[in-house]
Write a protein that holds these residues in place. Sequence first.
Motif, PDB file in Angstrom:
ATOM      1  N   LYS A  67       0.805  -1.220   0.000  1.00 52.81           N
ATOM      2  CA  LYS A  67       0.000   0.000   0.000  1.00 52.81           C
ATOM      3  C   LYS A  67       0.840   1.274   0.000  1.00 52.81           C
ATOM      4  N   LEU A  68       2.149   1.141   0.202  1.00 51.26           N
ATOM      5  CA  LEU A  68       3.000   2.322   0.250  1.00 51.26           C
ATOM      6  C   LEU A  68       3.155   2.931  -1.138  1.00 51.26           C
ATOM      7  N   PRO A  69       3.069   4.252  -1.273  1.00 51.56           N
ATOM      8  CA  PRO A  69       3.207   4.901  -2.591  1.00 51.56           C
ATOM      9  C   PRO A  69       4.494   4.529  -3.307  1.00 51.56           C
ATOM     10  N   GLN A  70       5.610   4.478  -2.565  1.00 46.74           N
ATOM     11  CA  GLN A  70       6.887   4.164  -3.201  1.00 46.74           C
ATOM     12  C   GLN A  70       6.918   2.729  -3.732  1.00 46.74           C
ATOM     13  N   THR A  71       6.170   1.842  -3.054  1.00 50.72           N
ATOM     14  CA  THR A  71       6.100   0.461  -3.533  1.00 50.72           C
ATOM     15  C   THR A  71       5.315   0.378  -4.830  1.00 50.72           C
ATOM     16  N   LEU A  72       4.197   1.089  -4.886  1.00 48.09           N
ATOM     17  CA  LEU A  72       3.386   1.088  -6.103  1.00 48.09           C
ATOM     18  C   LEU A  72       4.163   1.646  -7.289  1.00 48.09           C
ATOM     19  N   ALA A  85       8.726 -10.891  -4.867  1.00 47.86           N
ATOM     20  CA  ALA A  85       9.456 -11.835  -4.015  1.00 47.86           C
ATOM     21  C   ALA A  85      10.366 -11.087  -3.045  1.00 47.86           C
ATOM     22  N   ALA A  86      10.998 -10.023  -3.548  1.00 48.06           N
ATOM     23  CA  ALA A  86      11.869  -9.220  -2.682  1.00 48.06           C
ATOM     24  C   ALA A  86      11.066  -8.538  -1.586  1.00 48.06           C
ATOM     25  N   LEU A  87       9.872  -8.066  -1.919  1.00 44.31           N
ATOM     26  CA  LEU A  87       9.007  -7.427  -0.922  1.00 44.31           C
ATOM     27  C   LEU A  87       8.550  -8.422   0.130  1.00 44.31           C
ATOM     28  N   ARG A  88       8.257  -9.649  -0.301  1.00 42.28           N
ATOM     29  CA  ARG A  88       7.853 -10.680   0.657  1.00 42.28           C
ATOM     30  C   ARG A  88       8.991 -10.985   1.628  1.00 42.28           C
ATOM     31  N   PHE A  89      10.191 -11.065   1.112  1.00 43.93           N
ATOM     32  CA  PHE A  89      11.356 -11.272   1.984  1.00 43.93           C
ATOM     33  C   PHE A  89      11.518 -10.104   2.950  1.00 43.93           C
TER      34      PHE A  89
END
Length: 234
Positions: free
Chosen positions: A38-43, A72-76
């Motif tokens: 949900k973070l803007p930088q992630t989107l 996958a990197a975000l899940r880690f």
Amino acid sequence: MAPYHIRKYQESDRPRVLDLFYKGMAEHAPTTFRHLLKLPQTLVLLLGGPLALFLVSGSWLLALVAGLTLLAALRFLAQYPWTQYVSNCLRTDMRDISKSYLSEPGSCFWVAECEGQVVGTVGALPAGEPTLRKEQLELLHLSVAWEHRGQGIAKALVRTVLQFARDQGYSEVVLGTSMLQYSALALYQRLGFRKTGQCFPSVINRLTAILIFHLTYRLPSAQVSQAPGQRQDL
């Protein structure tokens, strides 16, 4: 009569206590992952990265692989702070629970037991450096097995710590909890804890925008003034 009872930790409880500890921390990874998405930088990263790669390479397949790699990197990244916390605790206070919590009179570790099985835990240690006058007791490792939630066990464990703190002469009970531990935060506030601060304790917390809230419960004996006849319950 409650379907459980609370008692002090015994060494035979260690496997079950650690199992509850591991599972309790692992529960936070999916919540953290959803928070990151949900973070803007992630989107921007998830949409812009693969799109930029497609514009450069002209390959949708490469762009798709890049997107999946980012997920996958975000899940880690979502799992990392919790696994690190577990690892740190296993090197410190949870390495030898009896020594850490039961060797001194001003600390303790309790378990909630139901039908012969440990279904909840909580610990308490003096906060900060030892002083001649007891000030703060830190509440740690509150955890209840998933299938036994909703029975008031967590509330009873917290109240056990509060009563212990009053009996031992502490002025306050303090704790830290993340902004993503919604049910725990709500429980503490219902019981009278108040937010006294917030911070990003590490680089990973700042990167993931996960605040840690500091909460304090002032014990009745520590209140500066109290109306005659006024009663404060734990």
